[in-house]
Design a protein around this motif. Structure first.
Motif, PDB file in Angstrom:
ATOM      1  N   UNK A  76      -4.915  -5.355  24.437  1.00  0.00           N
ATOM      2  CA  UNK A  76      -4.042  -5.297  25.467  1.00  0.00           C
ATOM      3  C   UNK A  76      -2.830  -6.353  25.103  1.00  0.00           C
ATOM      4  N   UNK A  77      -3.195  -7.443  23.994  1.00  0.00           N
ATOM      5  CA  UNK A  77      -2.177  -8.303  23.829  1.00  0.00           C
ATOM      6  C   UNK A  77      -2.168  -8.921  22.294  1.00  0.00           C
ATOM      7  N   UNK A  78      -2.216  -7.586  21.561  1.00  0.00           N
ATOM      8  CA  UNK A  78      -1.886  -7.900  20.256  1.00  0.00           C
ATOM      9  C   UNK A  78      -0.687  -8.581  20.013  1.00  0.00           C
ATOM     10  N   UNK A  79       0.622  -8.663  20.935  1.00  0.00           N
ATOM     11  CA  UNK A  79       1.591  -9.371  20.691  1.00  0.00           C
ATOM     12  C   UNK A  79       1.565 -10.825  21.429  1.00  0.00           C
ATOM     13  N   UNK A  80       0.338 -11.289  21.455  1.00  0.00           N
ATOM     14  CA  UNK A  80       0.499 -12.664  22.046  1.00  0.00           C
ATOM     15  C   UNK A  80       0.346 -13.618  21.276  1.00  0.00           C
ATOM     16  N   UNK A  81       0.733 -13.391  19.904  1.00  0.00           N
ATOM     17  CA  UNK A  81       0.753 -14.248  18.846  1.00  0.00           C
ATOM     18  C   UNK A  81      -0.620 -14.801  18.474  1.00  0.00           C
ATOM     19  N   UNK A  82      -1.534 -13.784  18.460  1.00  0.00           N
ATOM     20  CA  UNK A  82      -2.781 -14.030  17.793  1.00  0.00           C
ATOM     21  C   UNK A  82      -2.879 -14.280  16.317  1.00  0.00           C
ATOM     22  N   UNK A  83      -3.855 -14.874  15.754  1.00  0.00           N
ATOM     23  CA  UNK A  83      -3.716 -14.798  14.280  1.00  0.00           C
ATOM     24  C   UNK A  83      -3.892 -13.395  13.753  1.00  0.00           C
ATOM     25  N   UNK A  84      -3.480 -13.153  12.369  1.00  0.00           N
ATOM     26  CA  UNK A  84      -3.464 -11.973  11.896  1.00  0.00           C
ATOM     27  C   UNK A  84      -5.067 -11.545  11.692  1.00  0.00           C
ATOM     28  N   UNK A  85      -5.851 -12.697  11.400  1.00  0.00           N
ATOM     29  CA  UNK A  85      -7.387 -12.214  11.525  1.00  0.00           C
ATOM     30  C   UNK A  85      -7.900 -11.508  12.712  1.00  0.00           C
ATOM     31  N   UNK A  86      -7.412 -11.992  14.086  1.00  0.00           N
ATOM     32  CA  UNK A  86      -7.844 -11.852  15.176  1.00  0.00           C
ATOM     33  C   UNK A  86      -7.242 -10.427  15.524  1.00  0.00           C
ATOM     34  N   UNK A  87      -6.305 -10.131  15.143  1.00  0.00           N
ATOM     35  CA  UNK A  87      -5.454  -8.862  15.399  1.00  0.00           C
ATOM     36  C   UNK A  87      -6.196  -7.844  14.773  1.00  0.00           C
ATOM     37  N   UNK A  88      -6.514  -8.152  13.398  1.00  0.00           N
ATOM     38  CA  UNK A  88      -7.190  -7.157  12.556  1.00  0.00           C
ATOM     39  C   UNK A  88      -8.601  -6.908  12.956  1.00  0.00           C
ATOM     40  N   UNK A  89      -9.211  -7.724  13.298  1.00  0.00           N
ATOM     41  CA  UNK A  89     -10.780  -7.571  13.853  1.00  0.00           C
ATOM     42  C   UNK A  89     -10.220  -6.662  15.135  1.00  0.00           C
ATOM     43  N   UNK A  90      -9.790  -6.867  16.193  1.00  0.00           N
ATOM     44  CA  UNK A  90      -9.369  -5.948  17.104  1.00  0.00           C
ATOM     45  C   UNK A  90      -8.898  -4.681  17.054  1.00  0.00           C
ATOM     46  N   UNK A  91      -8.026  -4.444  15.948  1.00  0.00           N
ATOM     47  CA  UNK A  91      -7.652  -3.404  15.448  1.00  0.00           C
ATOM     48  C   UNK A  91      -8.594  -2.382  15.083  1.00  0.00           C
ATOM     49  N   UNK A  92      -9.423  -2.950  14.198  1.00  0.00           N
ATOM     50  CA  UNK A  92     -10.455  -2.039  13.517  1.00  0.00           C
ATOM     51  C   UNK A  92     -11.704  -1.529  14.767  1.00  0.00           C
ATOM     52  N   UNK A  93     -11.794  -2.608  15.556  1.00  0.00           N
ATOM     53  CA  UNK A  93     -12.900  -2.081  16.441  1.00  0.00           C
ATOM     54  C   UNK A  93     -12.300  -1.206  17.487  1.00  0.00           C
ATOM     55  N   UNK A  94     -11.203  -1.415  17.775  1.00  0.00           N
ATOM     56  CA  UNK A  94     -10.569  -0.328  18.663  1.00  0.00           C
ATOM     57  C   UNK A  94     -10.522   1.142  18.235  1.00  0.00           C
ATOM     58  N   UNK A  95     -10.080   1.162  16.815  1.00  0.00           N
ATOM     59  CA  UNK A  95      -9.812   2.519  16.070  1.00  0.00           C
ATOM     60  C   UNK A  95     -11.480   2.829  16.052  1.00  0.00           C
ATOM     61  N   UNK A  96     -12.308   2.178  15.773  1.00  0.00           N
ATOM     62  CA  UNK A  96     -13.660   2.557  15.844  1.00  0.00           C
ATOM     63  C   UNK A  96     -14.167   3.253  17.046  1.00  0.00           C
ATOM     64  N   UNK A  97     -13.628   3.129  18.013  1.00  0.00           N
ATOM     65  CA  UNK A  97     -14.050   3.836  19.184  1.00  0.00           C
ATOM     66  C   UNK A  97     -13.781   5.325  18.856  1.00  0.00           C
ATOM     67  N   UNK A  98     -12.644   5.608  18.258  1.00  0.00           N
ATOM     68  CA  UNK A  98     -12.489   7.035  18.017  1.00  0.00           C
ATOM     69  C   UNK A  98     -13.463   7.612  17.371  1.00  0.00           C
ATOM     70  N   UNK A  99     -14.347   7.145  16.454  1.00  0.00           N
ATOM     71  CA  UNK A  99     -15.314   7.749  15.936  1.00  0.00           C
ATOM     72  C   UNK A  99     -16.482   8.354  16.713  1.00  0.00           C
TER      73      UNK A  99
END
Lengths: 312, 647
Positions: free
Chosen positions: B328-351
């Motif tokens: 919900x706040x990818x654009x909050x200036x998180x580090x690339x690693x944090x955004x990558x982690x939450x990107x992947x967990x979020x996409x994983x819900x689609x499985x």
């Protein structure tokens, strides 16, 4: 249907990038759109087949209520989404990391240092400071083309989001913090920028223009501002801290000399209180009588923000 | 405080609402008095601990809120139809989208599903009631008064206007003066107590009160999703409770958890809000999955395809739901690693979600599909929800999300999942279990019209919004310029919104029409159902649910009995049944909470203390209450059962 859908995409701001950052994002979006169209089609076709074929019309010879599942099939539709997610994850992660770096300048030219611009959101305007050039603008920003620009984002009050869709995606600006965003324009032109995160009553109008100009015109603009624009006094700057809108303004010094909001989150509140501004309940008589100020250059520094009621 | 700050004045729309609320209240009071219904209202409904009646009251409130949230939506769409509309001003628009969001999630979607859970789950597992009937009554009334508190804000004091997420520092006194945000904090707090209690209640009910033979892996799918949902509630809602309490302190007592002064952390609010808020999304979608599973299996006349995988995917989704809030706040200036982690967990819900979609599709395979109204909603859910789901995956790709974040692309995505998922499920579930609640079906012909108008309107309304998002239209703006070129898509969207409104109106008309003209159901099993709720008589089944508690040996228990030729009601060798007594404490205690909260909104501390003392007195009375219910005699059971058979 798909063709119609994609033919419309060319005109959409986000899919019409004018710089390398927006271009990477637009490529990623198009890649995901293709995968998603594929998934949607598979489901639509399967659903149609099932409903047409197995609808009860009294002649369901193939009715078989004993089916409980099939490990083979379930394995297939577990593994395929896993593969798709993996395929999408790789470019996503690569792009996430790429966006943290200054975009590469076009081949053949020398990579130059990014131009640093501080962008500060204030209810409900944008203030841009060029520390190297020692100039400051309000509600518009001039940048040279083909040179990466590093925006250092912060907010004087509410949390806002800095967004220039044709140049790249947004990032939040927050008080007491600083976030960084790289953008770059490939073509000279004027692009719309705005705050994309809700900040209250004046949010909708919290817009600004990005003018991407050639190196030469950028340099001559800087010189002209340095020579002709008035300097920004602390007293004048305080008026910008009062919630309200402002015209485009230009100054030959920056507010960074006396405050950096990334280290002083209460500055805006204190200054606007000193000028007699107090937040008003929008449903009270004072709140209804209050008119949002629109500042013009030069700022009338004698002005205070008390509300006068007609009937009292 | 002056009176004109207490009552909202100066807006003709709100004045109209004030007058109509006053008039309808007067009409209701006069009608109740004239028809001498006060006693019935008190003994049969307000003080009732019967889970089915509590469920019906939840659903009634949810429908009312769907109407109010829907009116908010219509006003917003009207304002956005063309550039430069002046129907609403900025402040009014902000208030309306704030209440629209909050009401639809907290006071419409959740109570609708909790209502269906209440009606169905104890019946499905062969229980006489929920584990804590008093608590169930208390849950409803705290929800009711929380809803009331939030809703009166628009006529008294002024509505919140900081968005349903109420991000700080915008929601602090510095930028949201007035009482609107206080209503938000205390209204949600009050109803949140009820939700948390419901979660605990259903976990215990499902674990401890299943009938003989119903092992966990023989539970109907809906019960499974309710169990997992309840666990999410119990894990997520305490976070909201604490966050709202901190917000209340910030606003009323000048603490600085989230504000600009005193090193407050606005990000802390965003994190706490979404640690609750993301699981909340699954609280309103998992029971919907359960409802669709029941309906698709019933009308395809087949077992649910891949039951074990369905259970597993619900569990996995619930687990992942706690690992994705940062999207919900990818654009909050998180580090690339944090955004990558939450990107992947979020996409994983689609499985796991994808697995469920295909399992539903293959439940239809080799079936005998009957297209009834509940089935239409369930089949309509699949393609629409998939569109919402795939755009969700697109949003999950953080680098791309920088472009969609806070735009109409996002608005469209979550309406596709929440309307196609939750609202379709609420309609499907209501139509499906309607005969169980009221003893007659809803008219099928009108029901089909409702479905088509609503579903087509829904797509006309929200599909263009994906393109508006990609064209750079941010959410929550109250107007736009002609040069933005967003006019045509917005105008189309508004047309769709009004079609949905017509669909809803027709739905309400159908309730009236069917009450007048539809044939009464005497069998208790009008759809040829598969699960235990259809094994007892209809029209609010007897308060004790089953005269003789059924024994279960297979998953689709009733279907199995029908196949084996067993009549679950054949045994008339009844025994006396123990049932809980009605309670006046639940509604009264909740009323005290309402009084205390209302006083706090306006910082009337003496009244708040009086309300608080009232709550404690109720608690003390309750703790000395040794009434542990009563027995229903065999004669009474025989009489009730015979009457049900004759009807």
């Amino acid at each position: 249907m798909v063709g119609l859908f994609l033919s419309g995409c060319g005109n959409l701001t986000v899919l019409d990038p004018q710089g390398p950052v927006a271009e990477q994002q637009s490529d990623l979006i198009m890649l995901s759109i293709w995968f998603m169209i594929f998934i949607v089609l598979v489901v639509f076709v399967l659903l149609t087949v099932m409903i047409v074929k197995y609808r009860d019309r009294g002649n369901n010879d193939n009715y078989d209520p004993s089916i409980e599942g099939s490990h083979k099939l379930e394995f297939v539709w577990t593994i395929i989404p896993i593969i798709i997610v993996t395929i999408l994850s790789v470019p996503t992660v690569i792009t996430i990391y790429n966006l943290e770096e200054a975009p590469e300048v076009a081949e053949g030219s020398v990579q130059v240092d990014p131009l640093v611009i501080h962008a500060t959101s204030v209810n409900w305007k944008w203030i841009f400071s060029y520390p190297e050039e020692n100039i400051e603008t309000v509600n518009y920003v001039n940048i040279p083309v083909d040179r990466p620009v590093q925006f250092k984002l912060t907010s004087a009050d509410s949390m806002a989001s800095f967004w220039v869709p044709q140049l790249g995606g947004q990032k939040y600006s927050m008080s007491g913090m600083e976030t960084e965003l790289f953008l770059m324009a490939n073509e000279p032109g004027t692009y719309n920028g705005r705050n994309a995160n809700f900040t209250g009553e004046g949010f909708t109008e919290q817009r600004f223009l990005v003018n991407a100009v050639t190196d030469e015109s950028y340099d001559s603009w800087v010189e002209e501002v340095q020579a002709e624009a008035p300097p920004l006094s602390e007293e004048e700057y305080a008026h910008l801290m009062v919630p309200g809108h402002a015209e485009e303004m230009t100054f030959s010094s920056t507010h960074l000399e006396f405050v950096n909001h990334a280290y002083d989150p209460t500055y805006a509140l204190e200054k606007s209180a000193e000028l007699g501004y107090e937040p008003l309940n929008p449903h009270s008589r004072e709140g209804k009588a209050y008119e949002m100020p629109k500042l013009t250059q030069p700022i009338d520094t004698s002005r205070t923000y008390k509300v006068e009621l007609d009937d009292e | 405080m002056r009176w004109d700050e207490f009552i909202v004045t100066g807006d003709p729309l709100i004045l109209g609402a004030q007058i109509s609320i006053a008039l309808s209240s007067i009409i209701a009071i006069v009608a109740l008095t004239y028809f001498k219904k006060w006693k019935v209202l008190w003994t049969d409904w307000i003080t009732s601990v019967d889970h089915k009646k509590i469920g019906i009251m939840y659903i009634a409130c949810a429908l009312l809120m769907l109407f109010r949230g829907g009116v908010d939506a219509m006003m917003m769409r009207l304002q956005l139809t063309a550039p430069g509309m002046t129907f609403l001003n900025s402040q009014h628009y902000n208030e309306i989208f704030t209440t629209h969001g909050t009401i639809m999630i907290i006071f419409m979607a959740m109570p609708f599903l909790i209502g269906l859970m209440n009606v169905v789950v104890p019946l499905q597992i062969g229980a006489r009631d929920v584990a804590f009937p008093f608590l169930n009554n208390l849950s409803f009334w705290t929800f009711f008064f929380g809803m009331a508190l939030f809703n009166i804000s628009f006529i008294i004091g002024g509505s919140p206007a900081a968005g349903w997420t109420s991000y700080f520092p915008l929601a602090s006194n510095d930028f949201s003066p007035g009482v609107g945000q206080n209503f938000y904090a205390l209204g949600l707090q009050l109803s949140g107590i009820g939700t948390l209690a419901t979660g605990i209640n259903f976990i215990v009910t499902i674990f401890k009160m299943r009938t003989k033979g119903m092992t966990l892996m023989k539970m109907p799918m809906f019960t499974w999703t309710v169990l997992i949902t309840s666990m999410i509630i119990v894990l997520a809602f305490p976070v909201l409770t604490v966050a709202l309490a901190m917000m209340t302190f910030d606003r009323l007592f000048g603490s600085a958890f989230f504000t600009l002064q005193g090193q407050g952390l606005d990000m802390l609010w965003a994190n706490l809000f979404w640690i609750w808020g993301h699981p909340e999304v699954y609280i309103v979608i998992l029971p919907a999955f359960g409802i669709f599973s029941e309906i698709i299996s019933t009308f395809a006349r087949k077992k649910l395809f891949g039951y074990n995988a369905m259970v597993a995917s619900v569990v996995i989704i619930s687990f992942l739901s706690f690992l994705v809030w940062v999207h919900h706040f990818f654009t909050m200036g998180n580090s690339a690693a944090v955004n990558s982690f939450f990107s992947i967990t979020t996409m994983a819900i689609s499985i796991p979600t994808g697995v469920k979609i295909f399992n539903w599709l293959f439940t239809l395979h080799k079936g005998k599909i009957r297209i009834t109204v509940p089935m239409l909603w369930s089949l309509g859910f699949i393609p629409n929800f998939v569109i919402g789901g795939v755009t969700g995956v697109m949003l999950a790709m953080a680098a791309a999300d920088y472009q969609y974040h806070n735009t109409y692309f996002l608005v469209s995505h979550f309406h596709y999942v929440l309307i196609a998922g939750t609202v379709f499920a609420c309609f499907a579930g209501l139509v499906y279990w309607y005969p169980k609640m009221f003893g007659h079906r809803l008219n099928e012909k009108i029901g089909k019209w409702v479905f088509w108008i609503f579903m087509i309107g829904f797509n006309i309304c929200f599909f263009p919004q994906y393109f508006l998002g990609l064209d750079g239209m941010p959410r929550r703006i109250y107007t736009y310029l002609e040069s933005d070129n967003w006019f045509s898509l917005n105008a189309i969207s508004t047309v769709g919104a009004f079609m949905m409104a017509i669909g809803f109106a027709l739905f309400v008309y159908n309730i009236y029409y069917s009450w007048r003209y539809e044939k009464r159901d005497t069998t208790g099993d009008p759809w040829d159902g598969r699960t235990l709720e259809w094994a007892t008589s209809s029209a609010i089944p007897p308060f004790y649910n089953f005269a003789k508690v059924p024994e279960v040996s297979e998953r689709d228990a009733l279907w199995d009995m029908k196949e084996k030729g067993i009549d679950p009601n054949a045994d008339t060798n009844y025994q006396k049944i123990h049932m809980p007594s009605n309670t006046w404490l639940g509604p009264v205690m909740s009323l005290m909470m309402f009084i205390a909260s209302f006083a706090l909104v306006f910082s009337w501390f003496p009244l708040a203390i009086i309300g608080g003392i009232g709550i404690f007195i109720c608690m003390i009375i309750r703790s000395f209450d040794y009434n542990d219910g009563y027995y229903v005699s065999v004669e009474e059971i025989t009489e009730i059962e015979n009457k049900a058979r004759e009807a």
